[in-house]
Design a protein around this motif. Structure first.
Motif, short mmCIF file in Angstrom:
data_model
loop_
_atom_site.label_atom_id
_atom_site.label_comp_id
_atom_site.label_asym_id
_atom_site.label_seq_id
_atom_site.Cartn_x
_atom_site.Cartn_y
_atom_site.Cartn_z
N VAL A 597 3.23 -4.20 1.53
CA VAL A 597 2.02 -4.13 2.37
C VAL A 597 0.03 -4.38 1.73
O VAL A 597 -0.63 -5.00 2.04
CB VAL A 597 1.65 -2.33 3.36
N ALA A 598 0.40 -4.27 0.65
CA ALA A 598 -0.22 -4.24 -0.27
C ALA A 598 -0.78 -5.63 -0.23
O ALA A 598 -2.72 -5.85 -0.12
CB ALA A 598 -0.59 -4.31 -1.95
N THR A 599 0.00 -7.12 -0.19
CA THR A 599 -0.34 -7.53 -0.34
C THR A 599 -2.02 -8.58 1.40
O THR A 599 -3.04 -8.66 1.27
CB THR A 599 0.39 -8.58 0.23
N GLU A 600 -1.20 -7.60 2.65
CA GLU A 600 -1.86 -7.78 3.60
C GLU A 600 -2.99 -6.40 3.52
O GLU A 600 -4.43 -7.10 3.79
CB GLU A 600 -1.10 -6.76 4.90
N VAL A 601 -3.32 -5.04 3.45
CA VAL A 601 -3.95 -5.11 2.96
C VAL A 601 -4.79 -4.58 2.25
O VAL A 601 -6.93 -4.77 2.77
CB VAL A 601 -3.62 -3.10 2.43
N TYR A 602 -5.15 -4.88 1.27
CA TYR A 602 -6.23 -5.50 0.40
C TYR A 602 -6.40 -6.77 -0.09
O TYR A 602 -6.69 -7.44 -0.86
CB TYR A 602 -5.86 -5.12 -1.79
#
Lengths: 701, 701
Positions: A597-602
């Motif tokens: 999810v990091a790619t999207e959230v950040y």
């Protein structure tokens, strides 16, 4: 007058707009509160004939463009239209009859206003197209060329603008003026300032192309709100930035939708993509208008040689501001290398004890040896650019000291702080000596970061031989729903590693595959119509025994599986996401991010327009905020950047070679100790390849 | 003179330093290039007696402090020491004999220089302590109080500084001057400017406490490099910010280690922790010195009522700059709410068609109704603060228009852009009318963000009744190596949910636990000495059958397990990390982050000093960059923020109540559809609790 054609070199170019031989103001007025009056007043200082036209005549004004043209000793190349939106198309046609080559329309009331405005704009576009007149606007406050006194703007303050070598190209007329004034407040002059406005004919692309040939301009401040033709913009930036630096500010990081649309009449493009791709094209991308002004003003005065990682040094008279500068240089990813032993030894001779003789050099209050200190740092091979910071001093005039230093060909920027009066004096001195000067620690770090970034981009440009489509050009991707196995077969064709696997329909085939493949396997449903396989109970992991295989196959059959995939499980590692897709504005791009999810959230994704060079793609993951994850983070694998670049290249090539493909994404691409392996892939195509391509596919299969 | 004691109110306070009745310069000189000469010159304009002392006498100078004091008509409250480091301690003792109450030492050459300096500093500290003289420095360029003409600084430009209401408290003397000059360049005066330097006696804490009582000061710009006494700093910021805004800039985001240490002689504290905790204490934390100056100058002029989420409006004459401001407001997490129908209707009457009558209000070029437009927006209940942006206009003087508008008690900031001359005029007008004014879109958004942030912090302060240690105060945590099961038992005591589990030693116990616990279980080695259980093969997941239990237990025994833990597996969800630890500078803190590598790679952790209030802890996860993950991201659970706050509160209370505990971390704390559950916990204590606490623990068990 008759028989005076367009100057040949103007046809299509912007010479008539920015270098007219004469100007006509249509809808001119004697009332300075009216647009036609303000424009007439603003143009009054121009040392060229300016004809005023008002259909009601009076006050020595002509009643038609034709009359004005006939009465003019020179061709009226530029028409400034100060008439309502409804009248513009017709007036433009009159202008064409009078051999006008370019026009400016400031008024609003076109498509952005809705209602009748849509029709006014349609007719205006038609008139511009049929007449060939180059049209700036509508919905802009105009433009200015201070060197020639051409101030086609209704903003009164433009009279204060001075000539210089920074060009401002702004989406908005208001921001064009705001930027030019900000430069003026720093004693920096402007070569050309343009607000594009609605941009129905002349766009930033045209102005950039004009500026590429404009000798007066040594740097360009570019402000972007929306992009209509992405590839043209990138090509123009790439062309101009090869010879003069382009600094770009893109608005719209956050959702400012409705107001933005009302202003620009267009959907904003992706802020992140626009920034990434402008940077790839060679523009120094900044975060706010203060940085835009500082960076453009600095780059107009000095530019480093192309180099991949220039080292910066700071010589400061005060430690506290020096810490701010160095902190910001690190934040801007600028290397502040150690000085050589030789340099340190020389500094030891020049400076009193108790000063800090490393990088930064904290001299304490500058003394008579300050020029030699700067010279010693400039002589260090590790240093490409030097920031010199200090408070104003009556005895040490920093710009003069810097001008007298032997810089050994290195670049320098002075950062000054002090009372307004003394800073103004310093600015004037610096200007007269040709020393780049900014005010305050933040501006100094901004200037140094911009110089380094520009040199890096120039270096990347030098290395960027685009090899063109590779092997993937021969590979045609089918357009119907893809199973995972089919997608992975395509990856194999592209040379992208995939796990050992077998598509099976019987339990016996499953057992055979288990026996053949090393280590534990995953058993998954193979059905292009099942998107979220795990959620549907369609994935069984870590199958090692014949019994477990039977159980898995039975379970898959119970949810309707006909075909299933038996696949080697990948070693542990880091999951990346890579893909290629068609940006609606910029065309084919490739992207890389860290999985999960990091790619999207950040919003941590690095993106590049393709085709591009392998070195650029190799550098791409370095733009990720999480790039440390790729370099053996906490005992994890070190990702082979070149192998990763080749994956990106293959995906990009595939997209370029297959116009019917919309998107291909590998998620995850597992990076493990021994390499990369694609664990899942999705291919999206909105339409079928044409028949011929279909035939090719069959041959290929 | 004799028998003149310290003024009683000065004892311990900084009255003698900042409001002396007389000043003595020791080591004075007639050479302006020497420190003693520069100081004497800088103080010459002071309307108070300034005695000059030089041991060699001459030029009308006294030869000793005693002689100067005896010859002075007023007490010489402040001594400015311009003598070498080696002489300072002895001179300070002389000063004490002459009833000096405060001293300034600018020189370096103390501990930061190493060698003899260490001894010089030791003796100076001793002298300061034994004499009770309040000492500013060493290693600073001094301080200034423009209103009284007290310029105890060797930087010549200080003569230009004007009196005003912004106080500057900088770690560095150089930055104190840079900030004061930046304010001066914006026509903003200073009440007090102090560079703390080495801070061996007077620190930022003392100055903040002084400023709390200083009527001349209405806002404070605070620059922090290192923090020695964290709790005292937070207490001082909390105290001052209750009555006047504090804006803080913390240097050291990036590694600037060696130079920073050479400058400050101390290890830098954590940048992130310092920022978070200053914010929690009530300071508006900014990112650079430009924002520090803009925010402090604005907050010195205007402050919003405390409120949890003030709405901001923008009234702009130009759309392009307006977009930049709105984009930055969103980036600063400031709400730009819709205007009411009533407001829109009123704007429709006031503004021509084709203007944008929402929020922002894009008026186009301001007309005569501009004050009414601003008034209409100010009357909207959703709006707490208004930014008014525009280019300078000869006919519309924006500061005057704003001053004439009926603001309905709302706050307003003008953002002006234009040529230097016109902007200067606008600044002067604004100053004379008491209208806050900044220059440019970025400064306007910075000012608005600071006003909103200050109001939110004030609101949080109002709600922040610290409930003190709760149930956890009675819970004593043992200090020896903790098994996972013991740690989870402690979490149970704290009221933090944990999975159903059983500690087993036999296979039969394992089977019984499997039968008793709902759903699949995890079987894990239970041994405090095994840190990475998974890596050691000590974890078996998803055990559902008696056969699998036997296999798991056998496998654990084969790696030496004596005890093992059988535990219910948690539902899927989002993994968080929560913990409490002792910050070396600030004491007990709690922290929350998103689990996995993201927390570390993106440095995305929110931190709060404890004890604090439940509302503050409830708001804490909102500070995470990834906070969207907690709100039903992609179909995931919505995290109960209050339940999460109670977990943080319990961990914080535990740490506060158990001084021997170093750290407790729950990683992961799984947030699932039905709540939170702690899946693993680590407790670290570097030493045993004392005997009594140990007894309590036994009772508790």
């Amino acid at each position: 007058m008759t028989d005076v054609g367009l100057r040949p070199r103007d046809r299509g170019g912007l010479g008539s707009l920015f270098e007219p031989r004469g100007v006509v103001v249509i809808g001119a007025s004697t009332d300075p509160d009216k647009l036609g009056g303000a424009m007439a007043a603003s143009l009054a200082g121009l040392g060229l004939p300016v004809a005023l036209v008002n259909s009601r005549g009076g006050g020595g004004m002509f009643t038609s463009v034709r009359e004005a043209a006939d009465g003019s000793p020179v061709p009226l190349d530029l028409a400034v239209l100060c008439v309502p939106a409804a009248a513009c198309a017709a007036v433009l046609e009159e202008c064409a009859d009078a051999r006008v080559g370019a026009a400016l329309i400031c008024a609003g009331g076109f498509a952005e206003a809705g209602g009748d405005g849509v029709e006014h704009e349609r007719r205006l576009r038609e008139a511009a197209s049929s007449t060939g007149i180059r049209l700036l606007g509508p919905n802009t406050s105009g433009f200015f060329v201070p060197a020639s006194g051409l101030r086609a703007s209704f903003v009164p303050g433009v009279a204060h603008l001075t000539a210089g070598s920074v060009a401002v190209v702004a989406a908005s007329g208001g921001l064009n003026h705001a930027l030019a004034f900000a430069l003026q407040r720093q004693d920096v002059g402007v070569s050309l300032g343009v607000g594009i406005g609605a941009g129905i004919d002349v766009t930033a692309v045209d102005v950039l192309e004009h500026l590429a040939e404009d000798d007066r301009t040594t740097a360009i401040a570019l402000h972007i709100e929306t992009v209509s033709d992405g590839p043209a913009l990138l090509a123009a930036v790439a062309k101009v930035s090869a010879t003069k630096p382009v600094v770009a500010l893109v608005v719209g990081e956050h959702d400012i939708g409705e107001f933005a649309r009302s202003h620009t009449g267009a959907l904003a493009t992706s802020w992140r993509s626009t920034r990434s791709l402008l940077r790839q094209a060679g523009a120094v991308v900044v975060d706010d208008e203060d940085a835009l002004v500082t960076a453009a003003a600095t780059l107009a005065a000095v530019r480093l040689e192309p180099q991949s990682d220039p080292g910066a040094a700071l010589v400061t008279g005060q430690a506290g501001p020096g810490l701010l500068v160095v902190d910001a240089l690190h934040g801007g990813d600028v290397r502040v290398p150690d000085l050589s032993d030789k340099t340190r030894a020389r500094l030891g001779e020049l400076l009193p004890p108790m000063t800090y003789q490393a990088n930064p050099v904290d001299t304490g209050r500058p003394g008579p040896a300050h020029a030699d200190v700067i010279g010693a740092v400039a002589a260090d091979a590790a240093i490409a650019v030097i920031g010199v910071y200090g408070l104003t001093e009556p005895v040490i005039d920093l710009p003069r000291v810097v001008a007298s230093a032997d810089l050994n060909g290195k670049a320098v920027v002075v950062g000054l702080d002090g009372p307004a009066e003394e800073v103004s004096d310093g600015r004037r001195t610096a200007r007269s000596l040709g020393v780049p000067l900014v005010v305050g620690p933040r501006a100094l770090s901004t200037a140094l970061v911009a110089l380094v970034e520009d040199a890096r981009l120039a270096s990347a440009r030098r290395d960027a031989t685009i090899a063109g489509a590779h092997g993937a050009a021969g590979i045609v991707a089918d357009g119907v729903g893809w199973t995972e196995a089919q997608a992975k077969d395509l990856l194999d064709d592209l040379g992208i590693p995939t796990p050992s696997r077998a598509v099976c329909t019987t339990s016996e085939e499953g057992q055979a595959a288990l026996a053949r493949i090393d280590g534990p396997v995953a058993v998954k449903i193979s059905d292009a119509s099942v998107a979220h396989k795990s959620d549907r109970g369609g994935v069984h992991l870590a199958v090692t025994t014949a019994h477990a295989m039977t159980t898995a196959v039975d379970a898959l059959r119970s949810i309707g599986a006909v075909e299933f995939l038996v696949e080697a499980m990948a070693p542990a590692g880091i999951d990346l996401v890579v893909g290629a897709r068609r940006d609606p504005v910029f065309g084919p791009v490739v992207l890389v991010g860290v999985g999960g999810v990091a790619t999207e959230v950040y919003a941590d994704v690095a993106i590049a327009s393709v085709p591009t060079s392998l070195p650029r793609l190799t550098a791409l993951p370095g733009q990720l905020a999480a790039h440390a994850l790729l370099d053996g983070f906490r005992g994890g694998p070190t990702v082979d950047r070149e192998a990763l670049a080749r994956v990106l290249e293959a995906l990009g090539d595939l997209l370029v070679a297959n116009p019917h493909l919309d998107e291909i994404e590998i998620n995850p691409l597992r990076a493990h100790a021994r390499g990369l392996v694609a664990l899942d892939a999705v291919i999206v195509s909105s339409h079928q390849p044409d028949e011929m391509a279909d035939e090719q596919r069959k041959t290929h299969e």
